[in-house]
Design a protein around this motif. Structure first.
Motif, PDB file in Angstrom:
ATOM      1  N   MET A  44      38.094  72.130  23.301  1.00 46.90           N
ATOM      2  CA  MET A  44      37.974  71.486  22.017  1.00 46.90           C
ATOM      3  C   MET A  44      38.936  70.312  21.877  1.00 46.90           C
ATOM      4  SD  MET A  44      35.586  72.825  20.380  1.00 46.90           S
ATOM      5  CE  MET A  44      35.583  72.946  18.629  1.00 46.90           C
ATOM      6  N   ALA A  45      40.030  70.331  22.588  1.00 40.75           N
ATOM      7  CA  ALA A  45      41.019  69.265  22.446  1.00 40.75           C
ATOM      8  C   ALA A  45      40.569  67.984  23.119  1.00 40.75           C
ATOM      9  CB  ALA A  45      42.350  69.720  23.016  1.00 40.75           C
ATOM     10  N   LEU A  46      39.651  68.075  24.071  1.00 40.76           N
ATOM     11  CA  LEU A  46      39.199  66.891  24.792  1.00 40.76           C
ATOM     12  C   LEU A  46      38.517  65.896  23.860  1.00 40.76           C
ATOM     13  CD1 LEU A  46      38.871  65.454  27.508  1.00 40.76           C
ATOM     14  CD2 LEU A  46      36.726  66.678  27.800  1.00 40.76           C
ATOM     15  N   GLN A  47      37.752  66.380  22.910  1.00 41.51           N
ATOM     16  CA  GLN A  47      37.075  65.471  21.984  1.00 41.51           C
ATOM     17  C   GLN A  47      38.074  64.695  21.142  1.00 41.51           C
ATOM     18  OE1 GLN A  47      34.665  68.367  20.197  1.00 41.51           O
ATOM     19  NE2 GLN A  47      36.237  69.128  18.803  1.00 41.51           N
ATOM     20  N   TRP A  48      39.192  65.303  20.786  1.00 47.68           N
ATOM     21  CA  TRP A  48      40.197  64.604  19.992  1.00 47.68           C
ATOM     22  C   TRP A  48      40.979  63.618  20.851  1.00 47.68           C
ATOM     23  CZ3 TRP A  48      38.681  64.744  15.410  1.00 47.68           C
ATOM     24  CH2 TRP A  48      38.087  65.880  14.889  1.00 47.68           C
ATOM     25  N   VAL A  49      41.174  63.940  22.116  1.00 41.02           N
ATOM     26  CA  VAL A  49      41.830  62.998  23.026  1.00 41.02           C
ATOM     27  C   VAL A  49      40.935  61.773  23.215  1.00 41.02           C
ATOM     28  CG1 VAL A  49      42.597  62.657  25.414  1.00 41.02           C
ATOM     29  CG2 VAL A  49      43.191  64.751  24.205  1.00 41.02           C
ATOM     30  N   ILE A  50      39.644  61.999  23.381  1.00 34.24           N
ATOM     31  CA  ILE A  50      38.703  60.885  23.541  1.00 34.24           C
ATOM     32  C   ILE A  50      38.690  60.026  22.285  1.00 34.24           C
ATOM     33  CG2 ILE A  50      36.249  60.328  23.727  1.00 34.24           C
ATOM     34  CD1 ILE A  50      35.990  62.768  25.589  1.00 34.24           C
ATOM     35  N   LEU A  51      38.638  60.654  21.130  1.00 34.78           N
ATOM     36  CA  LEU A  51      38.625  59.904  19.882  1.00 34.78           C
ATOM     37  C   LEU A  51      39.932  59.142  19.676  1.00 34.78           C
ATOM     38  CD1 LEU A  51      36.575  59.407  17.668  1.00 34.78           C
ATOM     39  CD2 LEU A  51      37.639  61.220  16.352  1.00 34.78           C
ATOM     40  N   THR A  52      41.044  59.722  20.083  1.00 32.88           N
ATOM     41  CA  THR A  52      42.326  59.025  19.993  1.00 32.88           C
ATOM     42  C   THR A  52      42.341  57.797  20.885  1.00 32.88           C
ATOM     43  OG1 THR A  52      43.431  61.130  19.553  1.00 32.88           O
ATOM     44  CG2 THR A  52      44.817  59.292  20.254  1.00 32.88           C
ATOM     45  N   CYS A  53      41.819  57.928  22.100  1.00 30.65           N
ATOM     46  CA  CYS A  53      41.752  56.777  23.009  1.00 30.65           C
ATOM     47  C   CYS A  53      40.832  55.693  22.460  1.00 30.65           C
ATOM     48  CB  CYS A  53      41.282  57.219  24.392  1.00 30.65           C
ATOM     49  SG  CYS A  53      42.456  58.268  25.253  1.00 30.65           S
ATOM     50  N   VAL A  54      39.735  56.089  21.864  1.00 30.44           N
ATOM     51  CA  VAL A  54      38.799  55.123  21.277  1.00 30.44           C
ATOM     52  C   VAL A  54      39.456  54.380  20.120  1.00 30.44           C
ATOM     53  CG1 VAL A  54      36.668  54.948  19.946  1.00 30.44           C
ATOM     54  CG2 VAL A  54      36.702  56.275  22.032  1.00 30.44           C
ATOM     55  N   VAL A  55      40.195  55.103  19.275  1.00 30.88           N
ATOM     56  CA  VAL A  55      40.876  54.460  18.149  1.00 30.88           C
ATOM     57  C   VAL A  55      41.952  53.501  18.659  1.00 30.88           C
ATOM     58  CG1 VAL A  55      42.422  54.886  16.193  1.00 30.88           C
ATOM     59  CG2 VAL A  55      40.356  56.230  16.467  1.00 30.88           C
ATOM     60  N   ALA A  56      42.662  53.891  19.699  1.00 26.62           N
ATOM     61  CA  ALA A  56      43.682  53.002  20.271  1.00 26.62           C
ATOM     62  C   ALA A  56      43.040  51.742  20.843  1.00 26.62           C
ATOM     63  CB  ALA A  56      44.469  53.738  21.350  1.00 26.62           C
ATOM     64  N   ALA A  57      41.915  51.904  21.539  1.00 26.83           N
ATOM     65  CA  ALA A  57      41.220  50.742  22.095  1.00 26.83           C
ATOM     66  C   ALA A  57      40.667  49.850  20.986  1.00 26.83           C
ATOM     67  CB  ALA A  57      40.099  51.198  23.019  1.00 26.83           C
ATOM     68  N   GLU A  58      40.109  50.453  19.957  1.00 27.64           N
ATOM     69  CA  GLU A  58      39.578  49.671  18.832  1.00 27.64           C
ATOM     70  C   GLU A  58      40.683  48.892  18.130  1.00 27.64           C
ATOM     71  OE1 GLU A  58      37.620  52.524  16.370  1.00 27.64           O
ATOM     72  OE2 GLU A  58      35.672  52.133  17.277  1.00 27.64           O
ATOM     73  N   SER A  59      41.833  49.514  17.951  1.00 31.22           N
ATOM     74  CA  SER A  59      42.921  48.804  17.281  1.00 31.22           C
ATOM     75  C   SER A  59      43.440  47.664  18.146  1.00 31.22           C
ATOM     76  CB  SER A  59      44.038  49.770  16.903  1.00 31.22           C
ATOM     77  OG  SER A  59      44.565  50.387  18.055  1.00 31.22           O
ATOM     78  N   ALA A  60      43.470  47.852  19.459  1.00 32.36           N
ATOM     79  CA  ALA A  60      43.887  46.767  20.349  1.00 32.36           C
ATOM     80  C   ALA A  60      42.888  45.615  20.307  1.00 32.36           C
ATOM     81  CB  ALA A  60      44.035  47.288  21.775  1.00 32.36           C
ATOM     82  N   ILE A  61      41.600  45.934  20.277  1.00 33.44           N
ATOM     83  CA  ILE A  61      40.561  44.899  20.203  1.00 33.44           C
ATOM     84  C   ILE A  61      40.639  44.162  18.865  1.00 33.44           C
ATOM     85  CG2 ILE A  61      38.067  44.541  20.033  1.00 33.44           C
ATOM     86  CD1 ILE A  61      37.760  46.746  22.157  1.00 33.44           C
ATOM     87  N   ALA A  62      40.828  44.895  17.780  1.00 29.78           N
ATOM     88  CA  ALA A  62      40.943  44.256  16.467  1.00 29.78           C
ATOM     89  C   ALA A  62      42.161  43.342  16.414  1.00 29.78           C
ATOM     90  CB  ALA A  62      41.023  45.308  15.367  1.00 29.78           C
ATOM     91  N   LEU A  63      43.252  43.772  17.010  1.00 34.87           N
ATOM     92  CA  LEU A  63      44.446  42.947  17.064  1.00 34.87           C
ATOM     93  C   LEU A  63      44.204  41.693  17.899  1.00 34.87           C
ATOM     94  CD1 LEU A  63      47.445  42.762  16.251  1.00 34.87           C
ATOM     95  CD2 LEU A  63      47.964  43.854  18.436  1.00 34.87           C
ATOM     96  N   LEU A  64      43.520  41.851  19.027  1.00 32.66           N
ATOM     97  CA  LEU A  64      43.214  40.723  19.896  1.00 32.66           C
ATOM     98  C   LEU A  64      42.328  39.698  19.186  1.00 32.66           C
ATOM     99  CD1 LEU A  64      43.219  39.555  22.899  1.00 32.66           C
ATOM    100  CD2 LEU A  64      41.022  40.709  23.101  1.00 32.66           C
TER     101      LEU A  64
END
Length: 129
Positions: free
Chosen positions: A1-21
């Protein structure tokens, strides 16, 4: 069950980096290429929104069916575990909401930038005439 939250955390980190870029000032050529690349990536990564909504529904269902430990018969360890699960659920709700919000922000940034490019082309055309 924790894998889905790790994936979502990575997606949010990538999205925030893209938005910043996308929002940082940069040369026009670099900005054009970044926006076109992100626009191409937006369509395949749209799975984030339904995935986050599904996770929100799962959190809601678990919250409604969670055993509450508020009586005096609960031990201190049980109360700590209950409070920890509540904090985790709150963190995960924030994570799901931020994933949806960041995806929408990136989409709107790209759309606005493309509209600005079209308006600049129209302005050039009128200046040439």
């Amino acid at each position: 069950m924790a894998l889905q939250w790790v994936i979502l955390t990575c997606v949010v980190a990538a999205e925030s980096a893209i938005a910043l870029l996308l929002t940082l000032p940069s040369p026009k050529l670099l900005k054009n290429s970044a926006v076109s690349l992100v626009s191409l990536i937006l369509q395949p990564t749209s799975f984030v929104v339904p995935f986050s909504c599904f996770q929100l529904l799962d959190l809601y269902w678990k919250n409604e069916h969670r055993l509450e430990c508020t009586a005096e018969i609960c031990t201190a360890a049980e109360r700590d575990r209950y409070e920890k699960s509540i904090y985790k659920a709150q963190r995960n709700v924030i994570l799901c909401a931020s994933a949806c919000l960041l995806y929408w922000c990136i989409y709107r940034i790209c759309k606005y930038y493309k509209e600005i490019q079209k308006l600049e082309e129209i302005e050039k055309k009128y200046e040439e005439q």
